[in-house]
Structure formats: structure tokens, C-alpha cells
Design a protein around this motif. Structure first.
Motif, PDB file in Angstrom:
ATOM      1  N   ASP A  53       0.948  -0.850  -0.250  1.00 58.53           N
ATOM      2  CA  ASP A  53       0.279   0.005   0.512  1.00 58.53           C
ATOM      3  C   ASP A  53       0.921   1.230   0.085  1.00 58.53           C
ATOM      4  OD1 ASP A  53      -2.784   1.142  -0.229  1.00 58.53           O
ATOM      5  OD2 ASP A  53      -1.542   2.479   1.810  1.00 58.53           O
ATOM      6  N   ASN A  54       2.173   1.218   1.079  1.00 62.70           N
ATOM      7  CA  ASN A  54       2.739   2.362   0.873  1.00 62.70           C
ATOM      8  C   ASN A  54       3.328   2.178  -0.363  1.00 62.70           C
ATOM      9  OD1 ASN A  54       3.938   4.299   2.412  1.00 62.70           O
ATOM     10  ND2 ASN A  54       6.227   3.408   2.275  1.00 62.70           N
ATOM     11  N   LEU A  55       3.967   1.567  -1.592  1.00 64.13           N
ATOM     12  CA  LEU A  55       4.716   1.891  -2.532  1.00 64.13           C
ATOM     13  C   LEU A  55       4.020   2.371  -3.263  1.00 64.13           C
ATOM     14  CD1 LEU A  55       6.222  -0.818  -4.392  1.00 64.13           C
ATOM     15  CD2 LEU A  55       4.482   0.098  -5.796  1.00 64.13           C
ATOM     16  N   ILE A  56       2.293   1.751  -3.467  1.00 65.01           N
ATOM     17  CA  ILE A  56       1.814   2.379  -4.189  1.00 65.01           C
ATOM     18  C   ILE A  56       1.086   3.636  -4.482  1.00 65.01           C
ATOM     19  CG2 ILE A  56      -0.796   2.214  -5.169  1.00 65.01           C
ATOM     20  CD1 ILE A  56      -0.292  -0.725  -4.303  1.00 65.01           C
ATOM     21  N   ASN A  57       0.522   4.031  -2.490  1.00 64.58           N
ATOM     22  CA  ASN A  57       0.953   5.483  -2.568  1.00 64.58           C
ATOM     23  C   ASN A  57       1.571   6.714  -2.326  1.00 64.58           C
ATOM     24  OD1 ASN A  57       0.535   7.649  -0.513  1.00 64.58           O
ATOM     25  ND2 ASN A  57      -0.671   7.277  -0.027  1.00 64.58           N
ATOM     26  N   ARG A  58       3.893   6.362  -2.858  1.00 70.98           N
ATOM     27  CA  ARG A  58       4.325   7.059  -3.055  1.00 70.98           C
ATOM     28  C   ARG A  58       4.065   7.233  -4.890  1.00 70.98           C
ATOM     29  NH1 ARG A  58       8.314   4.488  -1.719  1.00 70.98           N
ATOM     30  NH2 ARG A  58       7.860   3.030  -0.847  1.00 70.98           N
ATOM     31  N   ALA A  59       3.682   5.921  -5.160  1.00 75.92           N
ATOM     32  CA  ALA A  59       4.218   6.237  -7.137  1.00 75.92           C
ATOM     33  C   ALA A  59       2.785   6.963  -7.042  1.00 75.92           C
ATOM     34  CB  ALA A  59       4.029   4.693  -6.719  1.00 75.92           C
ATOM     35  N   LEU A  60       1.859   6.685  -6.835  1.00 77.47           N
ATOM     36  CA  LEU A  60       0.647   7.299  -7.812  1.00 77.47           C
ATOM     37  C   LEU A  60       0.785   9.054  -7.555  1.00 77.47           C
ATOM     38  CD1 LEU A  60      -2.088   4.397  -7.605  1.00 77.47           C
ATOM     39  CD2 LEU A  60      -0.433   4.776  -9.685  1.00 77.47           C
ATOM     40  N   THR A  61       0.814   8.773  -6.174  1.00 81.34           N
ATOM     41  CA  THR A  61       0.530  10.196  -5.508  1.00 81.34           C
ATOM     42  C   THR A  61       1.452  11.446  -6.264  1.00 81.34           C
ATOM     43  OG1 THR A  61       1.646  10.173  -3.476  1.00 81.34           O
ATOM     44  CG2 THR A  61      -1.252   9.824  -3.671  1.00 81.34           C
ATOM     45  N   SER A  62       2.755  10.751  -5.916  1.00 77.86           N
ATOM     46  CA  SER A  62       3.737  11.519  -6.327  1.00 77.86           C
ATOM     47  C   SER A  62       3.394  12.323  -8.043  1.00 77.86           C
ATOM     48  CB  SER A  62       4.676  11.518  -6.410  1.00 77.86           C
ATOM     49  OG  SER A  62       5.354  10.040  -7.057  1.00 77.86           O
ATOM     50  N   ALA A  63       2.960  10.597  -8.708  1.00 86.34           N
ATOM     51  CA  ALA A  63       2.729  11.314 -10.214  1.00 86.34           C
ATOM     52  C   ALA A  63       1.709  11.648 -10.155  1.00 86.34           C
ATOM     53  CB  ALA A  63       2.838   9.978 -11.336  1.00 86.34           C
ATOM     54  N   ARG A  64       0.540  12.042  -9.696  1.00 82.14           N
ATOM     55  CA  ARG A  64      -0.859  13.081 -10.175  1.00 82.14           C
ATOM     56  C   ARG A  64      -0.484  13.344  -8.384  1.00 82.14           C
ATOM     57  NH1 ARG A  64       0.667  10.899 -14.205  1.00 82.14           N
ATOM     58  NH2 ARG A  64      -0.387  10.335 -15.954  1.00 82.14           N
ATOM     59  N   PRO A  65      -0.551  14.354  -8.031  1.00 81.81           N
ATOM     60  CA  PRO A  65      -0.943  14.713  -6.539  1.00 81.81           C
ATOM     61  C   PRO A  65      -1.934  15.783  -6.524  1.00 81.81           C
ATOM     62  CG  PRO A  65       0.780  15.967  -7.926  1.00 81.81           C
ATOM     63  CD  PRO A  65       0.799  14.875  -8.653  1.00 81.81           C
ATOM     64  N   ASP A  66      -2.290  15.875  -8.201  1.00 84.78           N
ATOM     65  CA  ASP A  66      -4.041  16.113  -7.463  1.00 84.78           C
ATOM     66  C   ASP A  66      -5.465  15.349  -7.571  1.00 84.78           C
ATOM     67  OD1 ASP A  66      -3.012  15.530 -10.480  1.00 84.78           O
ATOM     68  OD2 ASP A  66      -4.638  17.025 -11.509  1.00 84.78           O
ATOM     69  N   TYR A  67      -4.538  14.260  -7.730  1.00 88.67           N
ATOM     70  CA  TYR A  67      -5.736  12.971  -7.599  1.00 88.67           C
ATOM     71  C   TYR A  67      -6.215  12.022  -6.147  1.00 88.67           C
ATOM     72  CZ  TYR A  67      -5.305  11.776 -12.591  1.00 88.67           C
ATOM     73  OH  TYR A  67      -5.576  11.793 -14.228  1.00 88.67           O
ATOM     74  N   GLY A  68      -7.210  12.360  -5.404  1.00 90.87           N
ATOM     75  CA  GLY A  68      -7.601  11.531  -4.125  1.00 90.87           C
ATOM     76  C   GLY A  68      -6.872  10.542  -4.181  1.00 90.87           C
ATOM     77  N   TRP A  69      -7.345   9.804  -2.723  1.00 92.94           N
ATOM     78  CA  TRP A  69      -6.566   8.246  -2.235  1.00 92.94           C
ATOM     79  C   TRP A  69      -7.957   7.211  -1.462  1.00 92.94           C
ATOM     80  CZ3 TRP A  69      -2.850   5.144  -3.127  1.00 92.94           C
ATOM     81  CH2 TRP A  69      -3.005   4.118  -2.625  1.00 92.94           C
ATOM     82  N   LEU A  70      -7.968   6.046  -1.744  1.00 93.77           N
ATOM     83  CA  LEU A  70      -9.196   6.051  -1.194  1.00 93.77           C
ATOM     84  C   LEU A  70      -8.324   4.292  -1.477  1.00 93.77           C
ATOM     85  CD1 LEU A  70     -11.832   5.186   0.435  1.00 93.77           C
ATOM     86  CD2 LEU A  70     -12.476   5.079  -1.330  1.00 93.77           C
TER      87      LEU A  70
END
Length: 261
Positions: free
Chosen positions: A48-65
Motif C-alpha cells: 500500500d505504501n509503495l502504491i501510494n508513493r508511486a501514484l500520488t507523486s505522479a498525480r498529486p492532484d488526484y485523491g486517495w482511497l
């Protein structure tokens, strides 16, 4: 529509997440039960931590669930909906039917999604402007039209609450999979004809798989025929996924069963 590179980002991240999950299986895996008695492992949290770092750094304007971390409560037009390891029981037991499920939603519907089975090296992917593929090859739902003799994704115990199943002739064939995301993949690819869930599922269980089935020519609704609204951390008490004809037949069975009880 999703950004052109969103699907590639999801695929790349899913592969990295799957590799990390496989690596954890070679270690002394630690696992326990959450407050709701569902299983979780240290691998779930690391992935979960790996995915969070990869996705939110690439798309900081997207939300997270995500199932395994705090959601982003701010209002975002697009939101990542993540299950880092769907089918944790299968993962802990060393079976090959667990998956990594990643989706992007907009206006409460998935617009891009991937489900990756690392053990089998199967990458299912789809977006609103791209048909469902398995490892790059387009796939479609089956054309089986009746529940009798259908191949259903999920072990026989999954269907114990659907009393009419046992009366079907010929009896359905059951393909075991504890991952709801993977069950939806099996329907999208035509390996199974349908999957039916009468137990509650969360947004992250179905977000990516819902799109995969839809873009492969199938339908996914609850047993009342209502479309799922994704992205509010909501529960979905029932799920039917199949080709349109079989989907209607399954709904009809539930309507008859309800009228008789």
C-alpha cells in the motif's frame, strides 16, 4: 476520459507492487486480524505504501482511497481507489488467486483500472476509451446464457446464500477465488460466465474489476439492477457480473427467490 498515460501509470505501479508482494512471501510473513476480523499482513501495508508513493507523486492532484490507509478527505475530481492485496487469505496461504487492484474514478465511476495477478503474471487493464485486455490481448465476456451449467467465479461456499443454485440442472461449475477483483477478471476474460456476491464488498474490491467487465461487454450491478457508485468508501451488499443475457437471468432468479420467501 482518463489522461493518456494514466493506464500506463497504473500498470507500471501494479507490476512493482506485485513484485514487492512476491518478495514478502519469501520472508517470515507477519499477519493478524483487523478489528473487523479480516486478515491483513505486513505485506499489505508495505505494498500500500509503495502504491501510494508511486501514484500520488505522479498525480498529486488526484485523491486517495485504499483499504489499508487513511483516505484523502479533500474533494478531488479524480481519485485513486486501491486494494494493495485483494485476496489476503489466498496470499497468506500461498495460493495464486490474489491480486493487486488499482483504479481511477471520476464522478463516482471508474475511468481506468488494472488488476494484476503477480503469481500468474496476468495483467488485466481497461479504460473508458480502451477495451479490456489480458497481457495486451483483447478479451470478452462469455456468451453463456443460463445459470444452469454456468461456470461461476468463486468457490461453491461463496454461493451458499443463493439457495436456488443447488437446484440448477446441470449444476454450475465453481472456480475458486477469494479475490473479488480476480473473480471479476475471470468474468471479463470469459474464463468464467458470471460471479455473484451476496456478502458486502467495498469500493476497492470492485472499482477496477467493474470497469474490466464493462469494457469486455458485460454488466455489473447489484441484484436489484442498480449501478455501483464508487468513491464514497461505501459498501455494496450484492454484486452480479456477467454478460447481459446471463446477468438478466441471474437477476430473474433472485426476483423469483425473493417472491417465494
Amino acid at each position: 476520459m482518463p489522461d493518456r498515460d494514466d493506464l500506463s501509470l497504473l500498470e507500471e505501479t501494479a507490476r512493482a507492487a506485485g513484485a514487492l508482494a512476491l518478495e514478502f512471501q519469501t520472508r517470515d510473513l507477519k499477519h493478524w486480524r483487523k478489528d473487523d476480523r479480516s486478515p491483513v499482513s505486513d505485506a499489505d501495508l508495505a505494498v500500500d505504501n509503495l502504491i501510494n508513493r508511486a501514484l500520488t507523486s505522479a498525480r498529486p492532484d488526484y485523491g486517495w482511497l485504499s483499504e489499508e490507509s487513511e483516505p484523502d478527505r479533500t474533494k478531488k475530481d479524480r481519485v485513486f481507489v486501491i486494494d494493495p492485496i485483494d485476496g489476503t487469505r489466498a496470499y497468506i496461504a500461498g495460493r495464486d488467486t490474489w491480486t493487486v487492484s488499482l483504479a481511477i474514478i471520476e464522478d463516482h465511476r471508474p475511468i481506468a483500472g488494472v488488476v494484476y495477478n503477480p503469481t500468474r503474471n496476468e495483467m488485466y487493464a481497461a479504460s473508458l476509451d480502451a477495451k479490456t485486455t489480458l497481457n495486451g490481448t483483447p478479451v470478452e465476456v462469455s456468451n453463456h446464457s443460463a445459470l444452469a451449467g454456468a461456470t461461476l467465479a468463486g468457490g461453491e461456499g461463496v454461493y451458499s446464500r443463493a439457495s436456488f443454485i443447488s437446484n440448477l440442472k446441470p449444476k454450475p461449475v465453481f472456480i475458486g477465488a477469494t479475490s473479488m477483483a480476480y473473480r471479476l477478471c475471470l468474468v471479463a476474460s470469459g474464463h468464467c460466465d458470471a460471479t455473484i456476491s451476496l456478502s458486502g464488498k467495498s469500493d476497492w474490491d470492485i472499482a477496477a474489476g467493474l470497469l474490466l467487465v464493462h469494457q469486455a461487454g458485460g454488466h455489473v450491478t447489484d441484484i436489484a439492477g442498480q449501478m455501483m457508485k464508487i468513491g464514497e468508501n461505501s459498501r455494496h451488499e450484492t454484486v452480479i457480473a456477467a454478460n447481459p443475457v446471463l446477468h438478466a437471468a441471474a437477476q430473474n432468479h433472485f426476483e423469483i427467490e425473493s417472491a417465494e420467501t
